[in-house]
Motif scaffolding. Structure first.
Motif, PDB file in Angstrom:
ATOM      1  N   SER A 169      -1.267 -36.433  21.152  1.00  0.00           N
ATOM      2  CA  SER A 169      -1.029 -35.020  20.876  1.00  0.00           C
ATOM      3  C   SER A 169      -0.495 -34.749  19.485  1.00  0.00           C
ATOM      4  O   SER A 169      -0.720 -33.669  18.950  1.00  0.00           O
ATOM      5  CB  SER A 169      -0.038 -34.437  21.888  1.00  0.00           C
ATOM      6  OG  SER A 169      -0.584 -34.434  23.167  1.00  0.00           O
ATOM      7  N   PRO A 193      -3.868 -36.852  16.020  1.00  0.00           N
ATOM      8  CA  PRO A 193      -4.512 -35.593  15.646  1.00  0.00           C
ATOM      9  C   PRO A 193      -3.944 -34.992  14.356  1.00  0.00           C
ATOM     10  O   PRO A 193      -4.687 -34.444  13.539  1.00  0.00           O
ATOM     11  CB  PRO A 193      -4.246 -34.660  16.823  1.00  0.00           C
ATOM     12  CG  PRO A 193      -3.922 -35.544  17.949  1.00  0.00           C
ATOM     13  CD  PRO A 193      -3.286 -36.758  17.360  1.00  0.00           C
ATOM     14  N   GLU A 198      -1.171 -29.480  14.946  1.00  0.00           N
ATOM     15  CA  GLU A 198      -2.538 -29.432  14.427  1.00  0.00           C
ATOM     16  C   GLU A 198      -2.795 -28.095  13.734  1.00  0.00           C
ATOM     17  O   GLU A 198      -3.442 -28.043  12.688  1.00  0.00           O
ATOM     18  CB  GLU A 198      -3.532 -29.668  15.556  1.00  0.00           C
ATOM     19  CG  GLU A 198      -3.420 -31.083  16.098  1.00  0.00           C
ATOM     20  CD  GLU A 198      -3.963 -31.223  17.492  1.00  0.00           C
ATOM     21  OE1 GLU A 198      -5.011 -30.646  17.791  1.00  0.00           O
ATOM     22  OE2 GLU A 198      -3.319 -31.935  18.281  1.00  0.00           O
ATOM     23  N   TYR A 243      -0.409 -28.613  20.677  1.00  0.00           N
ATOM     24  CA  TYR A 243      -1.343 -28.447  19.562  1.00  0.00           C
ATOM     25  C   TYR A 243      -0.681 -27.805  18.342  1.00  0.00           C
ATOM     26  O   TYR A 243      -1.348 -27.564  17.340  1.00  0.00           O
ATOM     27  CB  TYR A 243      -2.527 -27.565  19.975  1.00  0.00           C
ATOM     28  CG  TYR A 243      -3.337 -28.128  21.108  1.00  0.00           C
ATOM     29  CD1 TYR A 243      -4.260 -29.133  20.884  1.00  0.00           C
ATOM     30  CD2 TYR A 243      -3.190 -27.635  22.397  1.00  0.00           C
ATOM     31  CE1 TYR A 243      -5.013 -29.646  21.925  1.00  0.00           C
ATOM     32  CE2 TYR A 243      -3.936 -28.139  23.440  1.00  0.00           C
ATOM     33  CZ  TYR A 243      -4.846 -29.149  23.200  1.00  0.00           C
ATOM     34  OH  TYR A 243      -5.587 -29.652  24.223  1.00  0.00           O
ATOM     35  N   ILE A 274     -10.315 -33.699  20.128  1.00  0.00           N
ATOM     36  CA  ILE A 274      -9.419 -33.870  21.275  1.00  0.00           C
ATOM     37  C   ILE A 274      -9.855 -35.002  22.210  1.00  0.00           C
ATOM     38  O   ILE A 274      -9.107 -35.949  22.443  1.00  0.00           O
ATOM     39  CB  ILE A 274      -9.302 -32.552  22.069  1.00  0.00           C
ATOM     40  CG1 ILE A 274      -8.583 -31.512  21.246  1.00  0.00           C
ATOM     41  CG2 ILE A 274      -8.569 -32.768  23.393  1.00  0.00           C
ATOM     42  CD1 ILE A 274      -8.622 -30.134  21.865  1.00  0.00           C
ATOM     43  N   MET A 330      -2.110 -33.597  24.018  1.00  0.00           N
ATOM     44  CA  MET A 330      -3.352 -33.072  24.550  1.00  0.00           C
ATOM     45  C   MET A 330      -3.496 -33.535  25.988  1.00  0.00           C
ATOM     46  O   MET A 330      -3.327 -34.707  26.263  1.00  0.00           O
ATOM     47  CB  MET A 330      -4.515 -33.614  23.745  1.00  0.00           C
ATOM     48  CG  MET A 330      -4.575 -33.036  22.385  1.00  0.00           C
ATOM     49  SD  MET A 330      -5.901 -33.771  21.497  1.00  0.00           S
ATOM     50  CE  MET A 330      -5.118 -33.854  19.945  1.00  0.00           C
ATOM     51  N   ILE A 354     -10.334 -29.077  15.636  1.00  0.00           N
ATOM     52  CA  ILE A 354      -9.417 -29.395  16.747  1.00  0.00           C
ATOM     53  C   ILE A 354     -10.167 -29.620  18.062  1.00  0.00           C
ATOM     54  O   ILE A 354      -9.962 -30.653  18.710  1.00  0.00           O
ATOM     55  CB  ILE A 354      -8.310 -28.320  16.890  1.00  0.00           C
ATOM     56  CG1 ILE A 354      -7.388 -28.350  15.674  1.00  0.00           C
ATOM     57  CG2 ILE A 354      -7.504 -28.531  18.175  1.00  0.00           C
ATOM     58  CD1 ILE A 354      -6.383 -27.207  15.609  1.00  0.00           C
ATOM     59  N   TYR A 363      -0.337 -25.735  25.390  1.00  0.00           N
ATOM     60  CA  TYR A 363      -0.840 -25.553  24.031  1.00  0.00           C
ATOM     61  C   TYR A 363       0.233 -25.786  22.971  1.00  0.00           C
ATOM     62  O   TYR A 363      -0.079 -25.871  21.789  1.00  0.00           O
ATOM     63  CB  TYR A 363      -1.479 -24.168  23.871  1.00  0.00           C
ATOM     64  CG  TYR A 363      -2.760 -24.058  24.646  1.00  0.00           C
ATOM     65  CD1 TYR A 363      -3.810 -24.942  24.431  1.00  0.00           C
ATOM     66  CD2 TYR A 363      -2.913 -23.076  25.613  1.00  0.00           C
ATOM     67  CE1 TYR A 363      -4.988 -24.854  25.157  1.00  0.00           C
ATOM     68  CE2 TYR A 363      -4.092 -22.983  26.347  1.00  0.00           C
ATOM     69  CZ  TYR A 363      -5.116 -23.867  26.111  1.00  0.00           C
ATOM     70  OH  TYR A 363      -6.276 -23.787  26.829  1.00  0.00           O
TER      71      TYR A 363
END
Length: 189
Positions: A118, A122, A38, A35, A163, A1, A159, A32
């Motif tokens: 990241s 998460p 996640e 992510y 963050i 992130m 999400i 991105y």
């Protein structure tokens, strides 16, 4: 992130490197990819085969970002002497030049920050949210469509909420541990 606030040691990207070069891995939409795990965790119960590749993609992003940051740091150090001056004590375990040592520290710092902020924290958080919402939905006995998709929407919806707190916590932890050890000389000047 990729974060937007600055900690004692960190730049806007979470790393403590002083590189001025542009890092393509911190540009939208490429960033991105961090992510991916996640999203994979959110869809764990619908598409379990998607989870492992989502982690591979996220760790690949972290590695590419870290190595790019280190390379940029190395290139930025091009004006410095590549070797230490005669008489300077080399405290580096691997007998690296200052330029190489700075690039290695930048790579390690970025990799550690990205893996924690990241991927690992998460991913565990989303996994817990999805698991908890699955338990809740099964206990209250709702329709099968709701019980199938509600946990996924809880995971995806959480999400954006997790963050910044995770980024700030990782910055605090690294600022008070590894960054003090790795960047002590640079920050005390």
């Amino acid at each position: 992130m990729v974060k937007d606030d600055d900690s004692k040691y960190a730049n806007m990207d979470g790393s403590s490197c002083s590189s001025c070069r542009e890092n393509i891995f911190r540009k939208v939409p490429l960033r991105y990819l961090g992510y991916a795990n996640e999203v994979g965790e959110s869809f764990r119960y619908q598409f379990p085969r998607f989870v492992l590749p989502s982690y591979a993609l996220a760790f690949g992003y972290c590695s590419a970002d870290a190595f790019t940051s280190g390379y940029n740091q190395y290139c930025e150090g091009g004006n410095r002497d590549n070797e230490r001056k005669e008489g300077d004590k080399n405290t580096s375990f691997f007998h690296l030049s200052e330029r190489e040592e700075s690039a290695l520290a930048c790579t390690c710092d970025t990799m550690l920050w990205q893996c924690l902020a990241s991927v690992m924290i998460p991913g565990a958080t989303i996994n817990g949210i999805v698991r908890l919402s699955t338990v809740i939905v099964t206990k209250i006995r709702v329709s099968s469509k709701i019980s199938k998709w509600f946990p996924t929407f809880c995971g995806l919806g959480s999400i954006p909420l997790i963050i910044h707190p995770i980024d700030q916590a990782v910055d605090f932890i690294l600022d008070n541990t590894t960054r003090r050890w790795m960047f002590n000389n640079e920050k005390d000047r």
